[in-house]
Design a protein around this motif. Structure first.
Motif, PDB file in Angstrom:
ATOM      1  N   ARG A 197     -21.500  34.394  54.455  1.00  0.00           N
ATOM      2  CA  ARG A 197     -21.236  34.223  53.028  1.00  0.00           C
ATOM      3  C   ARG A 197     -19.807  33.776  52.787  1.00  0.00           C
ATOM      4  NH1 ARG A 197     -19.388  37.995  49.296  1.00  0.00           N
ATOM      5  NH2 ARG A 197     -19.583  39.633  50.884  1.00  0.00           N
ATOM      6  N   GLU A 198     -19.644  32.769  51.963  1.00  0.00           N
ATOM      7  CA  GLU A 198     -18.362  32.161  51.596  1.00  0.00           C
ATOM      8  C   GLU A 198     -17.699  31.419  52.753  1.00  0.00           C
ATOM      9  OE1 GLU A 198     -15.772  35.065  49.954  1.00  0.00           O
ATOM     10  OE2 GLU A 198     -17.024  35.458  48.203  1.00  0.00           O
ATOM     11  N   ALA A 199     -18.392  31.312  53.870  1.00  0.00           N
ATOM     12  CA  ALA A 199     -17.800  30.607  55.013  1.00  0.00           C
ATOM     13  C   ALA A 199     -17.578  29.132  54.707  1.00  0.00           C
ATOM     14  CB  ALA A 199     -18.696  30.761  56.244  1.00  0.00           C
ATOM     15  N   GLU A 200     -18.457  28.537  53.899  1.00  0.00           N
ATOM     16  CA  GLU A 200     -18.345  27.100  53.615  1.00  0.00           C
ATOM     17  C   GLU A 200     -17.109  26.777  52.776  1.00  0.00           C
ATOM     18  OE1 GLU A 200     -20.507  28.537  49.949  1.00  0.00           O
ATOM     19  OE2 GLU A 200     -20.074  29.166  51.984  1.00  0.00           O
ATOM     20  N   THR A 201     -16.713  27.684  51.882  1.00  0.00           N
ATOM     21  CA  THR A 201     -15.554  27.418  51.026  1.00  0.00           C
ATOM     22  C   THR A 201     -14.234  27.801  51.686  1.00  0.00           C
ATOM     23  OG1 THR A 201     -15.826  29.581  49.962  1.00  0.00           O
ATOM     24  CG2 THR A 201     -16.920  27.701  48.931  1.00  0.00           C
ATOM     25  N   LYS A 202     -14.273  28.702  52.656  1.00  0.00           N
ATOM     26  CA  LYS A 202     -13.062  29.148  53.346  1.00  0.00           C
ATOM     27  C   LYS A 202     -12.842  28.429  54.674  1.00  0.00           C
ATOM     28  CE  LYS A 202     -12.545  32.424  50.240  1.00  0.00           C
ATOM     29  NZ  LYS A 202     -11.457  32.407  49.238  1.00  0.00           N
ATOM     30  N   ALA A 203     -13.786  27.599  55.058  1.00  0.00           N
ATOM     31  CA  ALA A 203     -13.766  26.998  56.392  1.00  0.00           C
ATOM     32  C   ALA A 203     -12.540  26.130  56.635  1.00  0.00           C
ATOM     33  CB  ALA A 203     -15.043  26.184  56.611  1.00  0.00           C
ATOM     34  N   ALA A 204     -12.253  25.212  55.721  1.00  0.00           N
ATOM     35  CA  ALA A 204     -11.177  24.249  55.944  1.00  0.00           C
ATOM     36  C   ALA A 204      -9.819  24.940  56.051  1.00  0.00           C
ATOM     37  CB  ALA A 204     -11.166  23.214  54.819  1.00  0.00           C
ATOM     38  N   ALA A 205      -9.571  25.920  55.187  1.00  0.00           N
ATOM     39  CA  ALA A 205      -8.287  26.621  55.208  1.00  0.00           C
ATOM     40  C   ALA A 205      -8.103  27.391  56.511  1.00  0.00           C
ATOM     41  CB  ALA A 205      -8.189  27.565  54.014  1.00  0.00           C
ATOM     42  N   PHE A 206      -9.161  28.056  56.988  1.00  0.00           N
ATOM     43  CA  PHE A 206      -9.031  28.819  58.228  1.00  0.00           C
ATOM     44  C   PHE A 206      -8.920  27.890  59.434  1.00  0.00           C
ATOM     45  CE2 PHE A 206     -10.844  31.050  61.899  1.00  0.00           C
ATOM     46  CZ  PHE A 206      -9.932  32.100  61.975  1.00  0.00           C
ATOM     47  N   GLU A 207      -9.664  26.806  59.408  1.00  0.00           N
ATOM     48  CA  GLU A 207      -9.577  25.854  60.510  1.00  0.00           C
ATOM     49  C   GLU A 207      -8.168  25.293  60.627  1.00  0.00           C
ATOM     50  OE1 GLU A 207     -10.359  21.698  62.291  1.00  0.00           O
ATOM     51  OE2 GLU A 207      -9.603  22.230  60.307  1.00  0.00           O
ATOM     52  N   GLN A 208      -7.496  25.156  59.489  1.00  0.00           N
ATOM     53  CA  GLN A 208      -6.116  24.679  59.490  1.00  0.00           C
ATOM     54  C   GLN A 208      -5.176  25.725  60.094  1.00  0.00           C
ATOM     55  OE1 GLN A 208      -5.336  21.602  58.708  1.00  0.00           O
ATOM     56  NE2 GLN A 208      -3.166  21.936  59.206  1.00  0.00           N
ATOM     57  N   GLU A 209      -5.491  27.012  59.949  1.00  0.00           N
ATOM     58  CA  GLU A 209      -4.677  28.071  60.540  1.00  0.00           C
ATOM     59  C   GLU A 209      -4.669  27.996  62.060  1.00  0.00           C
ATOM     60  OE1 GLU A 209      -4.083  32.164  59.039  1.00  0.00           O
ATOM     61  OE2 GLU A 209      -5.875  31.761  57.837  1.00  0.00           O
ATOM     62  N   LEU A 210      -5.741  27.472  62.636  1.00  0.00           N
ATOM     63  CA  LEU A 210      -5.834  27.370  64.090  1.00  0.00           C
ATOM     64  C   LEU A 210      -5.200  26.095  64.631  1.00  0.00           C
ATOM     65  CD1 LEU A 210      -9.458  28.640  64.839  1.00  0.00           C
ATOM     66  CD2 LEU A 210      -7.319  29.917  64.922  1.00  0.00           C
ATOM     67  N   VAL A 226     -17.022  37.569  58.214  1.00  0.00           N
ATOM     68  CA  VAL A 226     -17.515  38.945  58.207  1.00  0.00           C
ATOM     69  C   VAL A 226     -17.184  39.597  56.869  1.00  0.00           C
ATOM     70  CG1 VAL A 226     -17.435  41.189  59.345  1.00  0.00           C
ATOM     71  CG2 VAL A 226     -17.180  39.101  60.701  1.00  0.00           C
ATOM     72  N   ALA A 227     -18.239  40.003  56.145  1.00  0.00           N
ATOM     73  CA  ALA A 227     -18.107  40.710  54.871  1.00  0.00           C
ATOM     74  C   ALA A 227     -17.254  39.952  53.860  1.00  0.00           C
ATOM     75  CB  ALA A 227     -17.525  42.113  55.104  1.00  0.00           C
ATOM     76  N   GLY A 228     -17.155  38.647  54.000  1.00  0.00           N
ATOM     77  CA  GLY A 228     -16.377  37.848  53.059  1.00  0.00           C
ATOM     78  C   GLY A 228     -14.888  38.126  53.113  1.00  0.00           C
ATOM     79  N   ARG A 229     -14.388  38.751  54.220  1.00  0.00           N
ATOM     80  CA  ARG A 229     -12.973  39.150  54.267  1.00  0.00           C
ATOM     81  C   ARG A 229     -12.220  38.601  55.480  1.00  0.00           C
ATOM     82  NH1 ARG A 229     -12.064  43.791  55.445  1.00  0.00           N
ATOM     83  NH2 ARG A 229     -14.095  44.502  56.161  1.00  0.00           N
ATOM     84  N   ARG A 230     -12.874  38.509  56.624  1.00  0.00           N
ATOM     85  CA  ARG A 230     -12.171  38.110  57.844  1.00  0.00           C
ATOM     86  C   ARG A 230     -13.105  37.281  58.726  1.00  0.00           C
ATOM     87  NH1 ARG A 230     -13.298  40.481  62.412  1.00  0.00           N
ATOM     88  NH2 ARG A 230     -14.880  42.120  62.451  1.00  0.00           N
ATOM     89  N   TRP A 231     -12.567  36.870  59.902  1.00  0.00           N
ATOM     90  CA  TRP A 231     -13.307  35.975  60.790  1.00  0.00           C
ATOM     91  C   TRP A 231     -13.465  36.576  62.196  1.00  0.00           C
ATOM     92  CZ3 TRP A 231     -15.433  31.469  59.003  1.00  0.00           C
ATOM     93  CH2 TRP A 231     -14.956  30.964  57.795  1.00  0.00           C
ATOM     94  N   ASP A 232     -14.615  36.261  62.801  1.00  0.00           N
ATOM     95  CA  ASP A 232     -14.837  36.447  64.235  1.00  0.00           C
ATOM     96  C   ASP A 232     -14.976  35.067  64.858  1.00  0.00           C
ATOM     97  OD1 ASP A 232     -14.758  39.166  64.129  1.00  0.00           O
ATOM     98  OD2 ASP A 232     -16.929  39.478  64.340  1.00  0.00           O
ATOM     99  N   LEU A 233     -14.310  34.864  65.992  1.00  0.00           N
ATOM    100  CA  LEU A 233     -14.413  33.587  66.703  1.00  0.00           C
ATOM    101  C   LEU A 233     -15.284  33.774  67.944  1.00  0.00           C
ATOM    102  CD1 LEU A 233     -10.680  32.379  66.584  1.00  0.00           C
ATOM    103  CD2 LEU A 233     -12.502  32.082  64.883  1.00  0.00           C
ATOM    104  N   HIS A 234     -16.314  32.951  68.048  1.00  0.00           N
ATOM    105  CA  HIS A 234     -17.203  32.993  69.209  1.00  0.00           C
ATOM    106  C   HIS A 234     -16.815  31.840  70.136  1.00  0.00           C
ATOM    107  CE1 HIS A 234     -20.424  35.848  67.661  1.00  0.00           C
ATOM    108  NE2 HIS A 234     -19.577  35.732  66.646  1.00  0.00           N
ATOM    109  N   LEU A 235     -16.327  32.184  71.330  1.00  0.00           N
ATOM    110  CA  LEU A 235     -15.838  31.183  72.274  1.00  0.00           C
ATOM    111  C   LEU A 235     -16.962  30.614  73.126  1.00  0.00           C
ATOM    112  CD1 LEU A 235     -12.506  32.859  73.441  1.00  0.00           C
ATOM    113  CD2 LEU A 235     -12.977  31.479  71.401  1.00  0.00           C
TER     114      LEU A 235
END
Length: 310
Positions: A197-210, A226-235
């Protein structure tokens, strides 16, 4: 004297009242009607000259007006105009399309209803542009007439940024999070996957953090919100990095140091928990846990045996 008196009597004004009284009985027509009557009388007695074939032309004009009115009432004006102008040599025979990487020309032709008999003159440019703008990949469309038989279609298409998984659905999204359409094939399989949930709207900003961690970013196969608050990265090797809600850059710096010193991302582990500032927790994989359990049991047996012998 009597004869003179008689003439005066006849010519005197005493008879005027009687004559005026007779005039009051006549009806006088209004001024506009007088002109109509005069023209009608002149036409009847031949004073007005009528050119030849005026009657024929008038008949055709009347029939044309009736036909136009009937087409308008029946809603057939556009159809008739299409047929007339197309038969006159303005049927669309060539369609030039540019800017369509993802949109097929067949879809464009079908949407515009071009069947070889469509008239260029009667084609509604604004309506065609609106229809093309409704196609999934089209951000902007421009249509131009090139007489006598050609139209030019220029498209600006949307750019796919990633894949968004919501439930069991997979959709292509733009950088701003807008959905382009469902993912139908593997053509975009190399795009990053964002889940939750909300991953589509937060995706670009977080991808820029990396962006400052290119080696780690190249190994990420899925970004899970996760829960609209933080991210888990699957390698790519199955390890899950659990990032905090705040201080992501600090957590990534800790991870980078551990990997450089201990090669933590190459070990047989399931997850690295970076959510706490004061500690980093490593979760072993199922195989590593079983091996660790076996090693502990073997060590316990060895200690017991050594104690019994002593």
């Amino acid at each position: 004297m009597s004869s003179v008196s008689g003439k005066r009597a006849v010519g005197s004004g005493k008879q005027a009242p009687h004559a005026y009284a007779g005039g009051e009985d006549r009806r006088v027509l209004p001024r506009p009607l007088r002109r109509v009557v005069r023209f009608t009388v002149s036409l009847a007695i031949g004073r007005v000259h009528i050119p030849r074939h005026v009657g024929t032309f008038s008949t055709f004009a009347f029939l044309g007006a009736v036909a136009l009115y009937g087409m308008s009432v029946g809603g057939h004006t556009e159809t008739v105009a299409q047929a007339v102008t197309a038969s006159a040599g303005f049927a669309i025979e060539d369609v030039r399309v540019s800017g369509n990487d993802q949109t097929s020309e067949i879809d464009i032709l079908q949407l515009l209803g071009l069947d070889g008999t469509t008239s260029l003159v009667a084609l509604d440019i604004e309506a065609a542009r609106r229809k093309l703008s409704e196609l999934p990949w089209v951000e902007y469309a421009e249509v131009r007439k090139v007489y006598p038989k050609t139209i030019e279609v220029m498209l600006k298409e949307r750019q796919a940024f990633g894949i968004w998984q919501h439930g069991s659905e997979l959709s292509l999204i733009e950088r701003n999070g807008n959905i382009i359409g469902p993912l139908r094939d593997g053509k975009f399989a190399t795009l990053p996957l964002f889940v939750g949930r909300e991953a589509e709207t937060k995706a670009a900003a977080f991808e820029q953090e990396l962006a400052g961690w290119p080696e780690l970013k190249s190994r990420v196969r899925a970004y899970v919100r996760v829960a609209g608050r933080r991210w888990d990265l699957h390698l790519d090797n199955g390890i899950v990095l659990k990032l905090p809600e705040q201080g992501v850059q600090k957590a990534l710096a800790v991870l980078s140091r551990l990997d450089a010193e201990q090669g933590i991302l190459e070990r047989d582990i399931a997850a690295v928990d970076l959510r706490l500032d004061d500690r980093t927790t490593v979760q072993l994989s199922q195989g590593a846990m079983e091996r660790r359990k076996e090693a502990l049991e073997a060590r316990t047996k060895a200690l017991k045996k050594a104690g019994a012998q002593s």
